[in-house]
Design a protein around this motif. Sequence first.
Motif, PDB file in Angstrom:
ATOM      1  N   ALA A  20       2.950  -2.280  -7.898  1.00  0.00           N
ATOM      2  CA  ALA A  20       3.963  -1.544  -8.658  1.00  0.00           C
ATOM      3  C   ALA A  20       5.192  -1.270  -7.788  1.00  0.00           C
ATOM      4  CB  ALA A  20       3.388  -0.242  -9.195  1.00  0.00           C
ATOM      5  N   HIS A  21       4.956  -0.915  -6.538  1.00  0.00           N
ATOM      6  CA  HIS A  21       6.074  -0.654  -5.622  1.00  0.00           C
ATOM      7  C   HIS A  21       6.902  -1.921  -5.403  1.00  0.00           C
ATOM      8  CE1 HIS A  21       8.304   1.235  -2.413  1.00  0.00           C
ATOM      9  NE2 HIS A  21       8.055   0.183  -1.651  1.00  0.00           N
ATOM     10  N   HIS A  22       6.238  -3.043  -5.382  1.00  0.00           N
ATOM     11  CA  HIS A  22       6.908  -4.311  -5.109  1.00  0.00           C
ATOM     12  C   HIS A  22       7.799  -4.780  -6.259  1.00  0.00           C
ATOM     13  CE1 HIS A  22       7.356  -7.742  -2.503  1.00  0.00           C
ATOM     14  NE2 HIS A  22       7.153  -8.546  -3.509  1.00  0.00           N
ATOM     15  N   ILE A  23       7.415  -4.502  -7.507  1.00  0.00           N
ATOM     16  CA  ILE A  23       8.191  -4.993  -8.649  1.00  0.00           C
ATOM     17  C   ILE A  23       9.136  -3.953  -9.236  1.00  0.00           C
ATOM     18  CG2 ILE A  23       6.502  -6.743  -9.290  1.00  0.00           C
ATOM     19  CD1 ILE A  23       5.526  -4.876 -11.504  1.00  0.00           C
ATOM     20  N   ARG A  24       9.088  -2.753  -8.749  1.00  0.00           N
ATOM     21  CA  ARG A  24       9.874  -1.674  -9.341  1.00  0.00           C
ATOM     22  C   ARG A  24      11.382  -1.852  -9.230  1.00  0.00           C
ATOM     23  NH1 ARG A  24       8.856   3.401  -5.399  1.00  0.00           N
ATOM     24  NH2 ARG A  24      11.040   3.870  -5.660  1.00  0.00           N
TER      25      ARG A  24
END
Length: 137
Positions: A20-24
Motif C-alpha cells: 500500500a505504501h508503494h502504490i499510494r
Amino acid sequence: MLCSKKYFRRETICTTLTLAHHIRDIKDPEHPYSLEELKVITEDAVEVDDNRSYVRVTFTPTVEHCSMATVIGLCLRVKLMRSLPPRYKVDIRVAPGTHATEAAVNKQLNDKERVAAALENPNLVDMVDECLAPSYE
C-alpha cells in the motif's frame, strides 16, 4: 525492491502495508493529486497472500462514469509488475458498484493480452509513466 527480504530463507516477503505504501503516490491521470489523496486507493483495499504469491488491489474511481478507470488500473498493474518479483499473480479490480462498466474494466485489466496490447501504445505508456513518476513536492 518493494518487499522486504528474509535473508535466512532467501525469499521475498510482501505485506499489505509495504505494498500500500508503494502504490499510494501514483498520480491521477486527470488531477494533480495522488490516488491516495483522492481516496481511489486505501490500505484496506490491498490484499497480499505471500504464501500463494497473490496480490489484489481494489480501487474506487472518483465518479461512476470515470473515463480514466482503465488507465488508473493499468497504472496500478504496471507499478506492481515493475516492483514485485515475477512469482506474484496480480489482480486489479474496481470496487463493486463504483463504476458503470465495472465488469468490462475488470476484464480488461486482468487479461494479459489486453494489457500487453495497451502497453504497446506509446501514448498510453507515456501517460502511465507520467502517473508513476516520483513527485518532488
